[in-house]
Design an enzyme around this catalytic site. Structure first.
Site, PDB file in Angstrom:
ATOM      1  N   LYS A  13      46.144  34.260  37.782  1.00  0.00           N
ATOM      2  CA  LYS A  13      45.634  34.872  36.558  1.00  0.00           C
ATOM      3  C   LYS A  13      46.728  34.872  35.502  1.00  0.00           C
ATOM      4  O   LYS A  13      47.903  35.107  35.807  1.00  0.00           O
ATOM      5  CB  LYS A  13      45.191  36.302  36.870  1.00  0.00           C
TER       6      LYS A  13
ATOM      7  N   SER B 199      38.281  41.883  34.837  1.00  0.00           N
ATOM      8  CA  SER B 199      38.910  40.934  33.931  1.00  0.00           C
ATOM      9  C   SER B 199      39.320  39.620  34.597  1.00  0.00           C
ATOM     10  O   SER B 199      39.680  38.659  33.928  1.00  0.00           O
ATOM     11  CB  SER B 199      40.144  41.565  33.296  1.00  0.00           C
TER      12      SER B 199
ATOM     13  N   SER C  29      38.620  45.015  38.446  1.00  0.00           N
ATOM     14  CA  SER C  29      38.838  43.679  37.894  1.00  0.00           C
ATOM     15  C   SER C  29      38.999  42.583  38.934  1.00  0.00           C
ATOM     16  O   SER C  29      39.059  41.404  38.587  1.00  0.00           O
ATOM     17  CB  SER C  29      40.054  43.672  36.962  1.00  0.00           C
TER      18      SER C  29
END
Length: 760
Positions: free
Chosen positions: A103, A183, A207
Site C-alpha cells: 500500500k 482504505s 481498512s
C-alpha cells in the site's frame, strides 16, 4: 489507472512470459509457486515479469482496475538476486522470490510514498520502512505500490472508497459498480486480480477487513504492535497496523510471518511475543472440531451458510453480542501529531514538513487536490495537544476507548467461554479500538449478483495463531473462494491475458473509424482544400560562425524534432516524432526516413541519449519522474526504468563525467542536480549556472568528451565548459531570437554546435 507513475519496467526482451508460466496466476498461491521455483520450472524473474504483464493488461489496460500506482524500478533486479541466491542454495523462506505489492503508505527507498495525495507526489523517504526491510530479508520481491483511499480515508467525509487525487479511482474486479471499499482498496483489488502473489494493506478502523470483504480476499488485521509502524504514513498510533491481504489463509500466514517486527522506534512492538513465530504452522484442518465459537447474528444467507459449515466441522456455536465503548473516536485528536512525526523523518528536501503544509498545498491546488474537500485534515489541524487541558482530555478519552473496547471483547470470550467470535463484519470497529486481531475469510457470493461475502474471526490480543487455525479449517471445508475472472468473466474478456472464448469476435480491437463529414460546396465558390503544413528547414552550423554548414528540408513543421547519432557514425542527424511514431534519418538531408518505429505513448515526453555507452543514441520516455529507457531504435518494453528527481523538474541529458554513457540532470531554477548513472538516489554533482529564466542547452562544446551547459538568451549563447558555476567561457550569437534551436555534432569532429529550424 492510468496510474500516476510509470508502470513499464526493465525486461530482457519484448516476448510475453505470462502464457509460458506453468501455473494459472489468477489462482496460484505461495505454496504452488514455491514448488515451481524449487523444481526449476519457473524463475523469480519470469514470475515478476508475468505479474507485470498482468498489471499492464488489467490495471492499466483492459478493465483498467487502477489498483497499482507505481512499479519498483528495482523489482527485476531483486528477482534476479533471489534466483541467484536460490541457485547458490540459499532460500530465506516461503516468500523467497515472491512478488509483493505494498500500500502506498509504506516507505520503500527510491519510491515516492504519496498516500494518494498530489501534495506528496514527490515525497521520497530516506530508507525502507522496517516492515519493508523485513519482507526483503524474507526474500520477497517488492514489486511496487498500490493505490488507496487518499490519506488512508482520513482526509474528508464522503470520499469514495479507493479514490485519491493522485491515483484516481480503484475499481472492484468482482463488480465495478460496487465500491472496492477502503482504505486498502488497491491492496484488495490487486490481490483479487492476482497482480502480485500477495499484497499488504493497513488498517486503523476497517481498512483491511472492509476491502477484504469487498474483494473476496483474506485479510488479517493483526494485534497493534505485531508489526512496526515506523515509515508508514499514519492516522493513529493507538490503532494503526499493517497486515496481509491475499487469496488464501496460507498466503496470509506466510506474509504475516515475514512482517513481524520489533522496532525500538515503535514502543507498541516492545512486548511483541510473536517474533520468530511461523504462522504457517498454525494451518489446520481440525481446529474447528470441539471449538466453541461465539457468533454475532446476521440475516445474510451466505453468512448463515458459513455458520452451518462451522457446525459441520465440529464447532459449537453460541450467540453473542459484542458491545462498544461509549468514548468518542481519538483519530482526529491523534492525526496531526502522528502525521507530523512521520513527515519529520523525511529528508530535508521533502516537499511537505507538516500537516499545515499539506493543507496549504491542497488549498493552492484545489482543482486537483480537493474534489471532496479536506474537512478531516482541517479538524485535526485545530487540535493542540500541547495544551495541558486538551492533552488530559485526550489521554482520558483514549484510555477509556481502549479499555472499554477490550473489555467488550474479552468479556464475551470469557463469559461465554468461547475461543473466538465470528461475525459478518459487525465487530470491525470494536476490534480496531481495542487493537485486537481479526482474520477475514471469503465465505461465498450473494445469489443474484455474485457479490462477495466474508466471515470474520476475532480474538484477544496476540491470538493470531489461534485465529489462523480456525480460519484455515473453515477455508478448507467451505472451499468458497472463486477468482474474479470466474465470478465476473465479462470484465476480463478480450484482455491481453484472457483465454479464448466463443465470444471473442465481439472484442473491439481497434476503435471504430468514422467517415469524415464532407465540406459543404457553395455554388460559385472555390472548393476548400486541406492546408499543407509548412516544410521544416534546418540550418546546421559546424562552428560558431554566422553561416550554416548544412541546409535542407526534412518533415513538416508540426513534427517534433529529436537529434541523435542513430547509427553510431559519430554524426548527429534528425528523427521526427508524430505521436508515438518515430521517423529516423541517418543523413542530413530530406527524403524518406530510413527507419520507422513506435515507442511509448503519444503523450510521453521523449528524451534522447546514449544510455548504454555503445555510441548510438536511443530514446527514453518520461512520465512524471520515471524514465523508461530503450537501448535500441525499436519498439517494445523499456530496457531500464529509473526514477530520479521530481515530477515537476525540468530535465537535461548529457554525458556529465566523460565515461561514455548519457545520464540525467534535473534543473530547479538555475541549479542543476547531476546524476552520473541511471539510478535513483542523490545527485552526484550540484551546480548553479545562469539564471532561472534562461533556456538551457547541454552539449560537448569543447570536444573533451564531457557535456556541460549553455544558456540561451534570445540569439546569444553563454557557454560553460565545466560543470561549475561562474562566468561563461564562450559567448556567441547565432540565428534569430525566435528560432527553434537544437544541439548536435553535425560534422563528426567531436564537438557539439547549434542548429536551428525555421519554416520557409
Amino acid at each position: 489507472m492510468p496510474a500516476t507513475g510509470a508502470l513499464a519496467v526493465p525486461v530482457a526482451d519484448a516476448t510475453s512470459v505470462h502464457d509460458e508460466i506453468p501455473l494459472d496466476l489468477a489462482t496460484a498461491g505461495v505454496q504452488e509457486i514455491q514448488t515451481a521455483l524449487a523444481d526449476g520450472s519457473l524463475t523469480s524473474v519470469q514470475l515478476t515479469r508475468a505479474y507485470l504483464e498482468r498489471i499492464e493488461a488489467l490495471s492499466i489496460g483492459g478493465p483498467a482496475l487502477n489498483a497499482v500506482r507505481s512499479i519498483n524500478p528495482a523489482a527485476l533486479q531483486q528477482a534476479a538476486q533471489r534466483d541467484a541466491e536460490r541457485a547458490a542454495g540459499t532460500v530465506h523462506g516461503p516468500l523467497h522470490g515472491i512478488p509483493v505489492l505494498l500500500k502506498d503508505l509504506i516507505d520503500v527507498e527510491g519510491m515516492a510514498t504519496t498516500a494518494g495525495s498530489v501534495a506528496l507526489a514527490s515525497s521520497y523517504p530516506a530508507a525502507d520502512a522496517p516492515v519493508t526491510d523485513a519482507l526483503e530479508e524474507a526474500g520477497a520481491v517488492i514489486l511496487g505500490k498500490v493505490n488507496l483511499t487518499e490519506f488512508a480515508n482520513f482526509m474528508t467525509s464522503g470520499m469514495p472508497g479507493g479514490y485519491s487525487s493522485l491515483g484516481g479511482q480503484v475499481l472492484n474486479p468482482y463488480d465495478v459498480s460496487q465500491s472496492p471499499s477502503g482504505s486498502s482498496a488497491g491492496s484488495g483489488s490487486a490481490a483479487a486480480a492476482a497482480l502480485a502473489t500477495v499484497t499488504v494493506g493497513t488498517e486503523t478502523s476497517g481498512s483491511i477487513l472492509s476491502p477484504a470483504r469487498a474483494s473476496s480476499t483474506v485479510g488479517i488485521k493483526p494485534t497493534v504492535g505485531l508489526i512496526s509502524r515506523t515509515g508508514i504514513v499514519p492516522i493513529s498510533a493507538t490503532q494503526d497496523t499493517a497486515g496481509p491481504m491475499t487469496r488464501s489463509v496460507y498466503d496470509a500466514a506466510a506474509l504475516l510471518t515475514a512482517m513481524v517486527t520489533v522496532d525500538p522506534e515503535d514502543p507498541a512492538t516492545a512486548d511483541n511475543p510473536s517474533l520468530g513465530v511461523d504462522f504457517t504452522d498454525a494451518m489446520s484442518t481440525t481446529a474447528l472440531e470441539g471449538a466453541r465459537l461465539g457468533y454475532v447474528e446476521s440475516d445474510d444467507p451466505v453468512y448463515a451458510a458459513a455458520l452451518e459449515t462451522l457446525r459441520e466441522q465440529g464447532a459449537t456455536l453460541v450467540p453473542v453480542q459484542v458491545g462498544r465503548s461509549s468514548a468518542a473516536s481519538i483519530l482526529t485528536t491523534e492525526y496531526k501529531r502522528d502525521l507530523n512525526v512521520y513527515l519529520s523523518r523525511l529528508p530535508d528536501d521533502a516537499p511537505m514538513k507538516t500537516l499545515s503544509d499539506i493543507i496549504e498545498y491542497n488549498s493552492a491546488h484545489a482543482g486537483a487536490a480537493l474534489k471532496f474537500g479536506q474537512t478531516l485534515l482541517l479538524a485535526s489541524q485545530e487540535v493542540d495537544l500541547d495544551d495541558p487541558e486538551t492533552y488530559a482530555r485526550y489521554t482520558a478519552q483514549r484510555d477509556q476507548l481502549v479499555t472499554e473496547s477490550r473489555q467488550a471483547i474479552d468479556s464475551v470470550l470469557d463469559g461465554a467461554d468461547v475461543d473466538a467470535i465470528v461475525s459478518a463484519s459487525a465487530t470491525t470497529g470494536t476490534a480496531a479500538s481495542a487493537g485486537y486481531p481479526s482474520v477475514s475469510v471469503p465465505a461465498g457470493y450473494t445469489e443474484g449478483n455474485r457479490r462477495p461475502v466474508n466471515v470474520v474471526f476475532l480474538g484477544t490480543a496476540w491470538s493470531e495463531a489461534e485465529l489462523i487455525a480456525l480460519a484455515s479449517d473453515y477455508e478448507d471445508a467451505a472451499q468458497a473462494w472463486r477468482s474474479p475472472e470466474e465470478i465476473n468473466p465479462s470484465l476480463f474478456r478480450c484482455t491481453a491475458i484472457s483465454e479464448e472464448t466463443e465470444w471473442d469476435d465481439s472484442c473491439v480491437i481497434d476503435p471504430p473509424t468514422w467517415p469524415e463529414e464532407p465540406e459543404p460546396v457553395v455554388p460559385g465558390m472555390p472548393t476548400p482544400s486541406t492546408p499543407v503544413p509548412a516544410r521544416s528547414g534546418f540550418f546546421l552550423n559546424d562552428g560558431w560562425g554566422p553561416t550554416a554548414g548544412h541546409v535542407f528540408h526534412y518533415g513538416r513543421f508540426p513534427d517534433e524534432v529529436l537529434i541523435g547519432d542513430w547509427d553510431g557514425d559519430g554524426v548527429d542527424t534528425i528523427t521526427l516524432r508524430r505521436g508515438k511514431d518515430f521517423y529516423v534519418s541517418n543523413a542530413q538531408r530530406g527524403g524518406e526516413a530510413e527507419h520507422t518505429f513506435s515507442y511509448g505513448r503519444p503523450t510521453d515526453v521523449v528524451l534522447v541519449g546514449d544510455w548504454d555507452g555503445d555510441g548510438i543514441d536511443t530514446l527514453a520516455v518520461r512520465r512524471g519522474n520515471e524514465y523508461h529507457v530503450r537501448n535500441s531504435i525499436s519498439g517494445g518494453p523499456a530496457d531500464v526504468v529509473v526514477r530520479y528527481g521530481r515530477a515537476e523538474d525540468a530535465v537535461v541529458v548529457g554525458n556529465w563525467d566523460g565515461r561514455g554513457g548519457d545520464t540525467l540532470a534535473v534543473r530547479r531554477g538555475a541549479t542543476y542536480h547531476v546524476k552520473n548513472s541511471l539510478t535513483a538516489g542523490a545527485a552526484d554533482v550540484v551546480v548553479t549556472y545562469g539564471r532561472a529564466g534562461d533556456t538551457v542547452l547541454a552539449g560537448d562544446w569543447d570536444g573533451d568528451g564531457v557535456d556541460t551547459f549553455a544558456v540561451r538568451r534570445g540569439a546569444t549563447y553563454h557557454v560553460r565548459n565545466s560543470l561549475s558555476g561562474g562566468a561563461s567561457d564562450l559567448v556567441r550569437t547565432y540565428g534569430r531570437g525566435g528560432d527553434e534551436v537544437f544541439v548536435g555534432d553535425w560534422n563528426g569532429d567531436g564537438s557539439d554546435t547549434l542548429g536551428v529550424r525555421r519554416a520557409p
